[in-house]
Design an enzyme around this catalytic site. Structure first.
Site, PDB file in Angstrom:
ATOM      1  N   CYS A  20       7.111  14.410  -3.533  1.00 17.40           N
ATOM      2  CA  CYS A  20       7.554  13.589  -4.160  1.00 17.40           C
ATOM      3  C   CYS A  20       8.061  13.497  -5.634  1.00 17.40           C
ATOM      4  CB  CYS A  20       7.134  12.009  -4.129  1.00 17.40           C
ATOM      5  SG  CYS A  20       7.999  10.752  -3.961  1.00 17.40           S
TER       6      CYS A  20
ATOM      7  N   ARG B 100       9.534  -0.538  -5.967  1.00 19.64           N
ATOM      8  CA  ARG B 100      10.897   0.431  -4.882  1.00 19.64           C
ATOM      9  C   ARG B 100      10.486  -0.393  -3.943  1.00 19.64           C
ATOM     10  NH1 ARG B 100       5.012   4.460  -6.369  1.00 19.64           N
ATOM     11  NH2 ARG B 100       6.057   5.555  -8.264  1.00 19.64           N
TER      12      ARG B 100
ATOM     13  N   CYS C 138       7.524  10.797  -7.767  1.00 14.64           N
ATOM     14  CA  CYS C 138       7.714   9.724  -8.686  1.00 14.64           C
ATOM     15  C   CYS C 138       6.292  10.557  -9.421  1.00 14.64           C
ATOM     16  CB  CYS C 138       6.604   8.979  -8.015  1.00 14.64           C
ATOM     17  SG  CYS C 138       5.324   9.035  -7.103  1.00 14.64           S
TER      18      CYS C 138
ATOM     19  N   LYS D 145       6.759   3.424   5.522  1.00 12.72           N
ATOM     20  CA  LYS D 145       5.859   3.184   4.371  1.00 12.72           C
ATOM     21  C   LYS D 145       6.682   2.515   3.692  1.00 12.72           C
ATOM     22  CE  LYS D 145       5.071   5.922  -0.276  1.00 12.72           C
ATOM     23  NZ  LYS D 145       5.527   6.926  -0.741  1.00 12.72           N
TER      24      LYS D 145
ATOM     25  N   GLU E 122      13.494   3.511  11.554  1.00  7.86           N
ATOM     26  CA  GLU E 122      13.307   4.669  10.582  1.00  7.86           C
ATOM     27  C   GLU E 122      12.340   5.976  11.242  1.00  7.86           C
ATOM     28  OE1 GLU E 122      13.532   5.171   7.184  1.00  7.86           O
ATOM     29  OE2 GLU E 122      14.314   3.669   6.213  1.00  7.86           O
TER      30      GLU E 122
ATOM     31  N   ARG F  72      -1.307   4.285  -7.783  1.00  7.51           N
ATOM     32  CA  ARG F  72      -0.926   4.453  -9.001  1.00  7.51           C
ATOM     33  C   ARG F  72      -1.593   4.865 -10.081  1.00  7.51           C
ATOM     34  NH1 ARG F  72       3.749   0.312  -6.635  1.00  7.51           N
ATOM     35  NH2 ARG F  72       3.986   0.994  -5.252  1.00  7.51           N
TER      36      ARG F  72
ATOM     37  N   LYS G  14       2.503   4.089   6.693  1.00  2.00           N
ATOM     38  CA  LYS G  14       1.238   4.154   6.040  1.00  2.00           C
ATOM     39  C   LYS G  14       2.242   2.117   4.961  1.00  2.00           C
ATOM     40  CE  LYS G  14       0.915   5.241   0.713  1.00  2.00           C
ATOM     41  NZ  LYS G  14       1.527   6.441   0.134  1.00  2.00           N
TER      42      LYS G  14
ATOM     43  N   SER H 176      -5.030   3.972  -1.122  1.00  4.94           N
ATOM     44  CA  SER H 176      -6.092   3.349  -1.816  1.00  4.94           C
ATOM     45  C   SER H 176      -6.655   2.649  -2.125  1.00  4.94           C
ATOM     46  CB  SER H 176      -5.771   4.209  -3.291  1.00  4.94           C
ATOM     47  OG  SER H 176      -4.409   2.668  -3.378  1.00  4.94           O
TER      48      SER H 176
END
Length: 326
Positions: free
Chosen positions: A122, A219, A124, A197, A235, A207, A250, A276
């Site tokens: 990714c 997002r 980000c 996701k 998806e 983050r 996720k 997280s």
């Protein structure tokens, strides 16, 4: 009670620990776990993440010691996320040959060749704006972003990554990455797609750990609406058609129905990402003495297996492995 009343004696199969173990339908193993790790630029750094007690940003010079512990616990796979200081609009740090994830991968594969290294693919963590792609007119440009994601995947494979795990949720990301890997000679490198996701509030502590908070907006135009279920199948189906070898759902705990849907519809390995926020809530309650951490963690990880997950990405991997090995 009269003798002619009939009913089932289900408790017969719960009568002792040995009996319960004998008939148990789902089992947790250390082989089920993937341990996420945050690798940071610099030296002699082991920063505990305030919102994720027990999880650290670790510099390369301390990485081998940490991976050795993971390896000795019997965990077979780790996933790397990079934390860098100098970011730009293109996320160049994601795809340079000497990037932090690339260097971490080389180091681990040289010391622990049997450890599976999964590279989160990714942008980000590397962009100055914190979004997962190239920004045009205050929005993420899907197709321009794909070009950089393909470069990132190839650079990670060149560094020795065993599995590429694209997490950006751009349309077509699996197809473009598969083509790039094949063209570069990596036909045998599998793709573990973050196929499903959601745009979730459970990502907050991550983050902090990856320094990847968007600098504007959110997002929601590329991650999924938490209210949607059928969209998850669309998806996942697209990613399978494009060449995905694994499917990630996720987050996991609030989306066990989606894990089951994906399991029922597709015959590739399904990965539940115990994210997280799910980790931090349990840790906070445990530190306050409100719950039995071991029992809660093993119960919730078992729920993910029961829902249909083959593998679990979890920050509890080390703790769970220790408990299972007791």
């Amino acid at each position: 009670m009269t003798k002619n009343i009939e009913f089932k004696r289900h408790r017969r199969l719960r009568s002792s620990a040995s009996m319960r173990s004998l008939v148990r339908e789902n089992h947790l193993r250390t082989d089920d776990f993937i341990y996420p790790m945050f690798v940071i630029e610099g030296n002699t750094i082991k920063n505990e993440i305030a919102s994720m007690p027990g999880i650290y940003q670790i510099s390369l010079d301390l990485l081998v010691e940490e991976v050795r512990e993971v390896h000795e616990l019997g965990i077979k796979a780790i996933m790397f996320f990079g934390v860098i200081h100098d970011k730009d609009e293109q996320g160049t740090g994601a795809f340079v040959d000497n990037g932090i994830v690339q260097e971490a991968t080389k180091m681990v594969k040289s010391k622990f060749p049997d450890m599976l290294v999964i590279a989160d693919t990714c942008l980000c963590e590397y962009t100055s704006h914190g979004h997962c792609g190239v920004i045009h007119n205050h929005d993420v440009d899907n197709d321009e972003s794909l070009k950089l994601l393909a470069k990132t995947a190839v650079s990670q494979a060149n560094a020795g990554a065993d599995i590429i795990a694209p997490s950006n949720m751009m349309d077509g990301f699996v197809a473009v990455i598969r083509e790039a890997l094949d063209t570069a000679g990596f036909k045998n490198i599998p793709i573990m797609s973050y196929a499903v996701k959601y745009s979730s509030a459970f990502y907050g502590p991550f983050r902090d750990a990856a320094d990847s908070t968007p600098q504007f907006g959110d997002r929601k135009t590329y991650q999924m609406d938490p209210a949607n279920r059928l969209e998850a199948i669309r998806e996942a189906e697209s990613d399978i058609e494009e060449g995905a070898d694994f499917l990630i759902v996720k987050p996991a705990l609030s989306y066990l129905d989606i894990v089951r849907d994906v399991r029922n519809n597709f015959n590739v390995p399904v990965v539940a990402y115990n994210v997280s926020g799910e980790y931090s809530m349990v840790k906070a309650a445990a530190l306050n003495g409100w719950i039995n951490e071991k029992e809660i963690v093993l119960e919730k990880l078992t729920s993910m297996k029961r829902a249909g997950a083959d593998l679990i990405l979890t920050y509890f991997a080390k703790d769970a492995a220790k408990w299972l090995n007791e």
